[in-house]
Design a protein around this motif. Structure first.
Motif, PDB file in Angstrom:
ATOM      1  N   ILE A 106      82.890  44.411   9.078  1.00  0.00           N
ATOM      2  CA  ILE A 106      83.330  43.338   9.960  1.00  0.00           C
ATOM      3  C   ILE A 106      84.150  43.988  11.073  1.00  0.00           C
ATOM      4  O   ILE A 106      85.157  44.654  10.816  1.00  0.00           O
ATOM      5  N   THR A 107      83.676  43.818  12.308  1.00  0.00           N
ATOM      6  CA  THR A 107      84.322  44.426  13.464  1.00  0.00           C
ATOM      7  C   THR A 107      84.629  43.351  14.503  1.00  0.00           C
ATOM      8  O   THR A 107      84.087  42.253  14.450  1.00  0.00           O
ATOM      9  N   LYS A 108      85.503  43.693  15.430  1.00  0.00           N
ATOM     10  CA  LYS A 108      85.776  42.805  16.554  1.00  0.00           C
ATOM     11  C   LYS A 108      85.935  43.676  17.784  1.00  0.00           C
ATOM     12  O   LYS A 108      86.770  44.585  17.794  1.00  0.00           O
ATOM     13  N   GLY A 109      85.113  43.418  18.784  1.00  0.00           N
ATOM     14  CA  GLY A 109      85.145  44.222  19.997  1.00  0.00           C
ATOM     15  C   GLY A 109      84.883  45.688  19.734  1.00  0.00           C
ATOM     16  O   GLY A 109      85.451  46.552  20.381  1.00  0.00           O
ATOM     17  N   GLY A 110      84.054  45.970  18.740  1.00  0.00           N
ATOM     18  CA  GLY A 110      83.734  47.350  18.393  1.00  0.00           C
ATOM     19  C   GLY A 110      84.760  48.030  17.514  1.00  0.00           C
ATOM     20  O   GLY A 110      84.556  49.149  17.060  1.00  0.00           O
ATOM     21  N   SER A 111      85.886  47.371  17.249  1.00  0.00           N
ATOM     22  CA  SER A 111      86.944  47.949  16.417  1.00  0.00           C
ATOM     23  C   SER A 111      86.790  47.480  14.966  1.00  0.00           C
ATOM     24  O   SER A 111      86.765  46.279  14.707  1.00  0.00           O
TER      25      SER A 111
END
Length: 176
Positions: A106-111
Motif C-alpha cells: 500500500i503506497t501513496k504518491g509512490g511512497s
C-alpha cells in the motif's frame, strides 16, 4: 492494547476501518444513536457505537523508516472479531494497492506506507498503537518487529532513529 503489536486485517470487503477495542482510539465520538451492521447470510447483527481516530506505527525491513499511519473514521464495534483496515477506504483516499509474492503493498504518491503479509488467505499488518494518554509509542515493541525493522544496526544508524520512538540511550551500543 496500546503500545503492543496488534494485527490488523487488510480487508477489501470492509467499507470502514473497524476496531473492537475502545482503548485503540486517540480521539473518539459516540454516535448519538447506535448504528447496526448486518452480516450477510449469517444473519448476525453488530452494534456500531461510535467512530474516531487510531494512530499506529509500522515498520518493515523493506521500508526505510518507521511509518506513522493515522486511520480516521474508524468505527468502534465491540463484538468485531478482528481489527480491520478497509482497502476501499484507503483507495478512496488516494492510496495505491498492489499484490505480489504473498505481500500486499500500500503506497501513496509512490511512497510505501504498509506491507501486508499473507497468512492463510488473509493479509495482515502489525501496528504498534499510539497511547492516547501520552501520545508516544510505548517501547514494548516485540523483538521480532524490532529485528525485522533494524536487524543488527550500528550505533551510527541507531542515532538516526527519532528520539521519541526509542526508550534507551543509543550511546550504550558499541559497534563490533
Amino acid at each position: 492494547l496500546n503500545g503492543e503489536e496488534t494485527f490488523w486485517m487488510l480487508d477489501s470487503r470492509c467499507s470502514e476501518h473497524i476496531t473492537s477495542n475502545i482503548s485503540d482510539f486517540i480521539s473518539y465520538e459516540l454516535f448519538p444513536i447506535p448504528r447496526h451492521a448486518h452480516l450477510g447470510k449469517l444473519g448476525a447483527t453488530l452494534d456500531l457505537l461510535g467512530s474516531g481516530t487510531v494512530v499506529g506505527y509500522y515498520c518493515h525491513c523493506r521500508l526505510p523508516r518507521l511509518i506513522e499511519l493515522m486511520l480516521t473514521n474508524v468505527i468502534y464495534v465491540p463484538d468485531a472479531a478482528h481489527h480491520f483496515i478497509s482497502i476501499s477506504a484507503l483507495d478512496c483516499l488516494g492510496f495505491e494497492i498492489s499484490i505480489c509474492d504473498c505481500h500486499m503493498f500500500i503506497t501513496k504518491g509512490g511512497s510505501p506506507q504498509i506491507i501486508g503479509h499473507l497468512s492463510g488467505t488473509i493479509y495482515f499488518v502489525p501496528l504498534i498503537l499510539q497511547s492516547p494518554q501520552t501520545h508516544t509509542v510505548i517501547s514494548s515493541v516485540l523483538l521480532s518487529t524490532w529485528h525485522s525493522c533494524f536487524g543488527h544496526p550500528s550505533s551510527q544508524h541507531l542515532s538516526q532513529v527519532p528520539k521519541h520512538t526509542i526508550s534507551f540511550d543509543v550511546s550504550m551500543f558499541k559497534d563490533i
